[in-house]
Write a protein that holds these residues in place. Structure first.
Motif, PDB file in Angstrom:
ATOM      1  N   TYR A 248       0.795  -1.227   0.000  1.00 28.36           N
ATOM      2  CA  TYR A 248       0.000   0.000   0.000  1.00 28.36           C
ATOM      3  C   TYR A 248       0.831   1.283   0.000  1.00 28.36           C
ATOM      4  CZ  TYR A 248      -3.863  -3.111   1.378  1.00 28.36           C
ATOM      5  OH  TYR A 248      -4.809  -4.109   1.438  1.00 28.36           O
ATOM      6  N   ILE A 249       2.107   1.195   0.290  1.00 30.69           N
ATOM      7  CA  ILE A 249       2.912   2.413   0.432  1.00 30.69           C
ATOM      8  C   ILE A 249       3.327   2.936  -0.942  1.00 30.69           C
ATOM      9  CG2 ILE A 249       5.107   3.341   1.279  1.00 30.69           C
ATOM     10  CD1 ILE A 249       4.820   1.556   3.724  1.00 30.69           C
ATOM     11  N   LYS A 250       3.002   4.207  -1.176  1.00 32.26           N
ATOM     12  CA  LYS A 250       3.292   4.841  -2.465  1.00 32.26           C
ATOM     13  C   LYS A 250       4.521   5.746  -2.404  1.00 32.26           C
ATOM     14  CE  LYS A 250      -0.584   6.164  -4.626  1.00 32.26           C
ATOM     15  NZ  LYS A 250      -1.923   6.777  -4.850  1.00 32.26           N
ATOM     16  N   ALA A 251       4.841   6.246  -1.222  1.00 27.68           N
ATOM     17  CA  ALA A 251       5.997   7.134  -1.072  1.00 27.68           C
ATOM     18  C   ALA A 251       6.359   7.249   0.400  1.00 27.68           C
ATOM     19  CB  ALA A 251       5.700   8.518  -1.650  1.00 27.68           C
ATOM     20  N   LEU A 252       7.614   7.591   0.660  1.00 24.66           N
ATOM     21  CA  LEU A 252       8.105   7.836   2.014  1.00 24.66           C
ATOM     22  C   LEU A 252       8.927   9.121   1.999  1.00 24.66           C
ATOM     23  CD1 LEU A 252       9.456   4.258   2.839  1.00 24.66           C
ATOM     24  CD2 LEU A 252       7.475   5.308   3.923  1.00 24.66           C
ATOM     25  N   ALA A 253       8.844   9.890   3.085  1.00 24.08           N
ATOM     26  CA  ALA A 253       9.674  11.081   3.243  1.00 24.08           C
ATOM     27  C   ALA A 253      10.350  11.023   4.600  1.00 24.08           C
ATOM     28  CB  ALA A 253       8.828  12.351   3.130  1.00 24.08           C
ATOM     29  N   HIS A 254      11.685  11.047   4.594  1.00 25.19           N
ATOM     30  CA  HIS A 254      12.470  11.040   5.822  1.00 25.19           C
ATOM     31  C   HIS A 254      12.560  12.482   6.318  1.00 25.19           C
ATOM     32  CE1 HIS A 254      16.631  10.063   7.804  1.00 25.19           C
ATOM     33  NE2 HIS A 254      15.658  10.096   8.698  1.00 25.19           N
ATOM     34  N   ILE A 255      12.071  12.747   7.519  1.00 23.60           N
ATOM     35  CA  ILE A 255      12.035  14.117   8.029  1.00 23.60           C
ATOM     36  C   ILE A 255      13.327  14.404   8.782  1.00 23.60           C
ATOM     37  CG2 ILE A 255      10.699  15.833   9.289  1.00 23.60           C
ATOM     38  CD1 ILE A 255       9.302  14.522   6.837  1.00 23.60           C
ATOM     39  N   THR A 256      14.254  15.040   8.073  1.00 28.95           N
ATOM     40  CA  THR A 256      15.575  15.325   8.640  1.00 28.95           C
ATOM     41  C   THR A 256      15.766  16.832   8.714  1.00 28.95           C
ATOM     42  OG1 THR A 256      16.561  15.107   6.429  1.00 28.95           O
ATOM     43  CG2 THR A 256      16.500  13.145   7.800  1.00 28.95           C
ATOM     44  N   GLY A 257      16.973  17.320   8.400  1.00 32.35           N
ATOM     45  CA  GLY A 257      17.228  18.746   8.426  1.00 32.35           C
ATOM     46  C   GLY A 257      16.251  19.492   7.539  1.00 32.35           C
ATOM     47  N   SER A 258      15.795  20.637   7.987  1.00 32.98           N
ATOM     48  CA  SER A 258      14.772  21.474   7.342  1.00 32.98           C
ATOM     49  C   SER A 258      13.359  21.002   7.643  1.00 32.98           C
ATOM     50  CB  SER A 258      14.971  21.578   5.816  1.00 32.98           C
ATOM     51  OG  SER A 258      16.241  22.115   5.518  1.00 32.98           O
ATOM     52  N   GLY A 259      13.209  19.926   8.420  1.00 31.00           N
ATOM     53  CA  GLY A 259      11.912  19.536   8.961  1.00 31.00           C
ATOM     54  C   GLY A 259      10.871  19.162   7.925  1.00 31.00           C
ATOM     55  N   PRO A 260       9.602  19.098   8.352  1.00 32.73           N
ATOM     56  CA  PRO A 260       8.517  18.718   7.434  1.00 32.73           C
ATOM     57  C   PRO A 260       8.352  19.689   6.277  1.00 32.73           C
ATOM     58  CG  PRO A 260       7.783  18.668   9.735  1.00 32.73           C
ATOM     59  CD  PRO A 260       9.115  19.328   9.726  1.00 32.73           C
ATOM     60  N   ILE A 261       8.650  20.969   6.496  1.00 35.25           N
ATOM     61  CA  ILE A 261       8.412  21.986   5.476  1.00 35.25           C
ATOM     62  C   ILE A 261       9.211  21.721   4.209  1.00 35.25           C
ATOM     63  CG2 ILE A 261       8.837  24.412   4.930  1.00 35.25           C
ATOM     64  CD1 ILE A 261       7.888  25.176   7.662  1.00 35.25           C
ATOM     65  N   GLU A 262      10.452  21.266   4.351  1.00 35.97           N
ATOM     66  CA  GLU A 262      11.311  21.076   3.188  1.00 35.97           C
ATOM     67  C   GLU A 262      11.390  19.630   2.717  1.00 35.97           C
ATOM     68  OE1 GLU A 262      12.638  23.433   1.462  1.00 35.97           O
ATOM     69  OE2 GLU A 262      12.127  25.093   2.806  1.00 35.97           O
ATOM     70  N   ASN A 263      11.168  18.665   3.611  1.00 34.49           N
ATOM     71  CA  ASN A 263      11.376  17.268   3.228  1.00 34.49           C
ATOM     72  C   ASN A 263      10.176  16.626   2.552  1.00 34.49           C
ATOM     73  OD1 ASN A 263      14.146  16.284   4.155  1.00 34.49           O
ATOM     74  ND2 ASN A 263      13.446  17.423   5.948  1.00 34.49           N
ATOM     75  N   VAL A 350       3.644  22.776   1.430  1.00 27.13           N
ATOM     76  CA  VAL A 350       3.124  22.199   2.665  1.00 27.13           C
ATOM     77  C   VAL A 350       2.242  23.256   3.330  1.00 27.13           C
ATOM     78  CG1 VAL A 350       3.652  21.171   4.907  1.00 27.13           C
ATOM     79  CG2 VAL A 350       5.185  20.768   2.982  1.00 27.13           C
ATOM     80  N   ARG A 351       0.987  22.922   3.550  1.00 29.53           N
ATOM     81  CA  ARG A 351       0.057  23.839   4.198  1.00 29.53           C
ATOM     82  C   ARG A 351      -0.377  23.244   5.534  1.00 29.53           C
ATOM     83  NH1 ARG A 351      -4.102  25.347  -0.789  1.00 29.53           N
ATOM     84  NH2 ARG A 351      -2.486  26.010  -2.277  1.00 29.53           N
ATOM     85  N   PHE A 352      -0.433  24.086   6.536  1.00 32.23           N
ATOM     86  CA  PHE A 352      -0.822  23.635   7.860  1.00 32.23           C
ATOM     87  C   PHE A 352      -2.175  24.213   8.240  1.00 32.23           C
ATOM     88  CE2 PHE A 352       3.751  23.209   7.802  1.00 32.23           C
ATOM     89  CZ  PHE A 352       3.969  22.027   8.486  1.00 32.23           C
ATOM     90  N   GLU A 353      -2.961  23.379   8.914  1.00 33.54           N
ATOM     91  CA  GLU A 353      -4.238  23.834   9.452  1.00 33.54           C
ATOM     92  C   GLU A 353      -4.364  23.320  10.880  1.00 33.54           C
ATOM     93  OE1 GLU A 353      -7.132  20.212   7.895  1.00 33.54           O
ATOM     94  OE2 GLU A 353      -7.052  22.086   6.748  1.00 33.54           O
ATOM     95  N   GLY A 354      -5.338  23.872  11.624  1.00 34.90           N
ATOM     96  CA  GLY A 354      -5.510  23.473  13.023  1.00 34.90           C
ATOM     97  C   GLY A 354      -4.786  24.417  13.949  1.00 34.90           C
TER      98      GLY A 354
END
Length: 359
Positions: A248-263, A350-354
């Motif tokens: 079921y996995i279509k993609a993975l993103a490793h959250i490293t330097g620059s955090g979620p915004i850049e990775n 990347v858009r954030f809500e909440g």
């Protein structure tokens, strides 16, 4: 170091390089490395090069994937606290987690250890950590290099670099080409700051006036040094299990330097944006403390640290419950983080809500 008289013969040892200590380290490393053996390994550590037989691994149409990385200034905390047994796990993690996002299984790993003066006890502890990381990832430690470089590093300083090679079946390379609006984003929890943002972390600690042996403000069970040295989580085995067992996995993103915004944007095709709901998780206490003590705004926090998210998984919405249950059964903390949406705005991928992460 004893200085030789001007006209007396010089030795390499007098120049600060102890070949005997290096050879003694190699003898200690060999049995440690042997605990990481896997199919494909040929020969032993100590040769001019390391051999690996890809045919022995069972891949049918493999594509090789390579990665290299270090652990940044987290090393300074290991050195200053004289705690060296986990920093090697970080080194392996930063490399193999990057291989993983291509869908690759790590095959082997090599390390580079450079120092001002070789302390075989310290080096052995570091390499034992590297071996532990390799075991967690299923990779073999098949070689490396130890460099004693007086004048380049201080007597107690050392630096690390890691090199990993993995393989993936050609038809299983990630990310897939069918990512679409409506796909779900599933987060896997991090174990801490991992190995990113430590130049800022050390600056914040300096401002706080705390010492490494003081109790951590965000973890009463450990000292500040111990808490910050929590090793990077290695996601290889649970993610490969989920990839192979569910499909079921279509993609993975490793959250490293620059955090979620850049990775996260690194895996997105044109026309898609990640929409993340901040209400789906609570910012871990470590990052709350860093934000408060460093007076960090949310943007700085999200572009510097993983903020509690170590890996992001993309799948069809209908499979999220199955994947989350699978990850939870494998010891991971997983939750729905958000979704992919259609957007042509390339300036905000990347858009954030909440509610805000930082009050």
């Amino acid at each position: 170091m004893m200085l030789a008289k001007k006209d007396s013969p010089l030795t390499y040892k007098q120049a600060g390089v102890d070949i005997g200590a290096g050879n003694a380290l190699v003898r200690k490393i060999i049995p440690i490395a042997e605990t990481t053996q896997r199919s494909g390994v040929m020969g032993h550590i100590g040769g001019f090069g390391a051999l690996f037989d890809l045919a022995e691994t069972g891949f049918r149409d493999p594509v090789l994937v390579a990665a290299t990385d270090g652990v940044g200034t987290k090393l300074k905390i290991a050195i200053q606290t004289n705690k060296h047994n986990t920093i090697g796990i970080d080194l392996v993690a930063m490399c193999v987690n990057d291989l993983l996002v291509q869908g690759a299984e790590p095959l082997f790993f090599l390390d580079y250890f450079a120092c001002g003066k070789l302390d075989t006890t310290v080096a052995e502890s570091v390499i034992a950590g590297i071996s532990e990381g390799c075991r967690q990832a299923g990779a073999a430690l098949i070689g490396g290099e130890t460099a004693e470089m007086p004048g380049m590093y201080g007597p107690l300083d050392y630096d690390l670099a890691g090199f990993a090679v993995g393989a993936v079946e050609r038809q299983a390379i990630l990310p897939r080409d069918n990512l679409k609006a409506g796909d779900a984003l599933v987060a896997l929890a991090s174990s801490g700051a991992h190995s990113n943002g430590f130049s800022l972390i050390r600056r914040i600690v300096e401002r706080s006036g705390l010492l490494w042996h003081d109790r951590a403000p965000f973890d009463e069970t450990r000292t500040l040094g111990e808490a910050l040295l929590e090793p990077t989580r290695i996601y290889v085995k649970p993610c490969l299990d989920a990839i192979r067992e569910t499909g079921y996995i279509k993609a993975l993103a490793h959250i490293t330097g620059s955090g979620p915004i850049e990775n996260i944007p690194r895996i997105l095709p044109k026309g898609l944006t990640a929409r993340i709901n901040r209400d789906t998780w609570q910012l871990p206490e470590l990052f709350q403390w860093l934000a408060k003590e460093g007076r960090l705004d949310e943007g700085e926090l999200l572009r510097t640290f993983n903020c509690g998210i170590g890996m992001v998984v993309v799948c069809d919405l209908e499979y999220t419950d199955t994947l989350i249950q699978r990850f939870n059964s494998l010891g991971e903390q997983a939750w729905v983080l958000g979704e992919l949406i259609a957007s042509e705005d390339e300036d905000q991928l990347v858009r954030f809500e909440g509610k805000p992460l930082v009050p």
